[in-house]
Scaffold this motif. Structure first.
Motif, PDB file in Angstrom:
ATOM      1  N   UNK A 179       0.671  -1.238  -0.105  1.00  0.00           N
ATOM      2  CA  UNK A 179       0.091   0.043   0.053  1.00  0.00           C
ATOM      3  C   UNK A 179       1.010   1.454   0.053  1.00  0.00           C
ATOM      4  N   UNK A 180       0.270   2.283  -0.318  1.00  0.00           N
ATOM      5  CA  UNK A 180       0.864   3.580  -0.375  1.00  0.00           C
ATOM      6  C   UNK A 180      -0.019   4.550   0.567  1.00  0.00           C
ATOM      7  N   UNK A 181       0.638   5.335   1.427  1.00  0.00           N
ATOM      8  CA  UNK A 181       0.004   6.543   2.084  1.00  0.00           C
ATOM      9  C   UNK A 181      -0.684   7.465   1.180  1.00  0.00           C
ATOM     10  N   UNK A 182      -2.058   7.636   1.574  1.00  0.00           N
ATOM     11  CA  UNK A 182      -2.943   8.392   0.931  1.00  0.00           C
ATOM     12  C   UNK A 182      -3.179   9.701   1.619  1.00  0.00           C
ATOM     13  N   UNK A 183      -2.785  10.020   2.932  1.00  0.00           N
ATOM     14  CA  UNK A 183      -2.961  11.195   3.564  1.00  0.00           C
ATOM     15  C   UNK A 183      -2.718  10.871   4.797  1.00  0.00           C
ATOM     16  N   UNK A 184      -2.429  12.353   5.620  1.00  0.00           N
ATOM     17  CA  UNK A 184      -2.099  12.370   6.696  1.00  0.00           C
ATOM     18  C   UNK A 184      -2.960  13.074   7.730  1.00  0.00           C
ATOM     19  N   UNK A 185      -2.915  12.573   8.991  1.00  0.00           N
ATOM     20  CA  UNK A 185      -3.741  13.492   9.994  1.00  0.00           C
ATOM     21  C   UNK A 185      -2.571  13.870  11.064  1.00  0.00           C
ATOM     22  N   UNK A 186      -2.856  15.362  11.356  1.00  0.00           N
ATOM     23  CA  UNK A 186      -1.955  15.654  12.314  1.00  0.00           C
ATOM     24  C   UNK A 186      -2.480  16.329  13.433  1.00  0.00           C
ATOM     25  N   UNK A 187      -2.183  15.903  14.568  1.00  0.00           N
ATOM     26  CA  UNK A 187      -2.782  16.100  15.893  1.00  0.00           C
ATOM     27  C   UNK A 187      -2.321  17.426  16.540  1.00  0.00           C
ATOM     28  N   UNK A 188      -2.991  18.538  16.518  1.00  0.00           N
ATOM     29  CA  UNK A 188      -2.580  19.635  17.010  1.00  0.00           C
ATOM     30  C   UNK A 188      -3.436  20.605  17.833  1.00  0.00           C
ATOM     31  N   UNK A 189      -4.259  19.720  18.614  1.00  0.00           N
ATOM     32  CA  UNK A 189      -5.561  20.493  19.400  1.00  0.00           C
ATOM     33  C   UNK A 189      -5.090  20.770  21.041  1.00  0.00           C
ATOM     34  N   UNK A 190      -3.962  20.199  21.184  1.00  0.00           N
ATOM     35  CA  UNK A 190      -3.824  20.200  22.896  1.00  0.00           C
ATOM     36  C   UNK A 190      -3.198  21.708  23.398  1.00  0.00           C
ATOM     37  N   UNK A 191      -3.231  21.736  24.849  1.00  0.00           N
ATOM     38  CA  UNK A 191      -2.739  22.951  25.223  1.00  0.00           C
ATOM     39  C   UNK A 191      -1.573  23.288  25.371  1.00  0.00           C
ATOM     40  N   UNK A 192      -0.561  22.326  25.495  1.00  0.00           N
ATOM     41  CA  UNK A 192       1.006  22.318  25.593  1.00  0.00           C
ATOM     42  C   UNK A 192       1.407  22.987  26.886  1.00  0.00           C
ATOM     43  N   UNK A 193       0.604  22.625  28.101  1.00  0.00           N
ATOM     44  CA  UNK A 193       0.691  23.089  29.250  1.00  0.00           C
ATOM     45  C   UNK A 193       2.197  23.001  29.745  1.00  0.00           C
ATOM     46  N   UNK A 194       3.017  22.144  29.493  1.00  0.00           N
ATOM     47  CA  UNK A 194       4.343  22.019  29.992  1.00  0.00           C
ATOM     48  C   UNK A 194       5.462  23.003  29.130  1.00  0.00           C
ATOM     49  N   UNK A 195       4.724  23.760  28.385  1.00  0.00           N
ATOM     50  CA  UNK A 195       5.671  24.713  27.514  1.00  0.00           C
ATOM     51  C   UNK A 195       5.313  26.100  27.899  1.00  0.00           C
ATOM     52  N   UNK A 196       4.341  26.300  29.038  1.00  0.00           N
ATOM     53  CA  UNK A 196       4.015  27.572  29.480  1.00  0.00           C
ATOM     54  C   UNK A 196       5.379  28.338  29.906  1.00  0.00           C
TER      55      UNK A 196
END
Length: 235
Positions: free
Chosen positions: A2-19
């Motif tokens: 198979x070949x990769x058709x598409x990508x899903x990127x998770x980017x919804x979080x708050x990133x609290x440890x980088x405050x």
């Protein structure tokens, strides 16, 4: 194969440890070596001909709007649950995008785009060999790199799991069905989406470990790590 058709990127979080950096900037848009982390992911996908990209946004989601103008084929999906539930909610809202799909986190730096190659044989996760204690999720594999177990409590031997996974369409359909069951029917909102395949329904998948090198992906979880990575990349 198979070949990769598409990508899903998770980017919804708050990133609290980088405050305090993430009070005004979502973590995936924090710059590392002059480029937002998520753009290193997108550029790596583009170098491999993957331009059907879905970015799941939530916290400070309006800051990501420029990406649709900069990258043709990229779309944004809002996760309205980001502030209430774990990241199972992010894949749930993007579940209809699951095909022959690569899933990544947006708050990491891809330094070796070859790991995003469209060609793959088995569904599974990227991993780096360890021989000392790590408190990350650690995969254990057989002689053919098939995943036989995973420890969420760490280990000193095995393969550290990285948030890069590739899914064949048949497994994507199964993942979509089980994900929907957990979210809609069982209301298990506190799960990581990876829990579905790696723990709760492990026997319904045959997952492989995809070996990568330690610095192919750089995960940054603190301000000190950010400074160290900046120093290393500029040096």
């Amino acid at each position: 194969m198979p070949l990769i058709d598409n990508a899903i990127i998770m980017a919804a979080g708050k990133g609290t440890r980088m405050r305090p950096l993430t009070y005004q900037t979502p973590k995936p848009l924090i710059e590392v070596n002059g480029k937002p982390m998520i753009e290193s992911v997108i550029d790596g996908l583009h170098q491999n001909g993957i331009k059907d990209i879905t970015v799941v946004i939530g916290y400070l989601g309006e800051h990501f709007s420029y990406l649709t103008d900069k990258y043709a084929g990229l779309k944004l999906i809002n996760n309205p649950y980001y502030d209430q539930y774990n990241n199972i909610s992010s894949l749930y809202v993007a579940r209809n995008e699951l095909k022959n799909t690569v899933i990544l986190d947006g708050d990491q730096v891809i330094t070796n785009p070859q790991i995003l190659d469209r060609h793959f044989e088995h569904s599974g996760y990227a991993g780096v060999k360890i021989n000392q204690w790590s408190d990350e999720w650690i995969m254990h594999v057989d002689d053919e790199n098939k995943i036989i177990s995973c420890s969420r409590d760490g280990d000193d031997q095995g393969w550290r799991l990285y948030s890069l996974s590739k899914w064949r369409a048949v497994d994507s359909e199964r993942l979509k069905r089980l994900l929907t069951h957990e979210f809609e029917d069982l209301h298990h909102y506190d799960l990581y989406w990876d829990d579905v395949a790696m723990f709760k329904y492990f026997d319904q998948f045959e997952l492989a470990m995809m070996p990568i090198k330690r610095n192919d992906i750089i995960e940054i979880d603190s301000l000190d790590q950010l400074k160290e990575v900046e120093r290393r990349l500029k040096g």
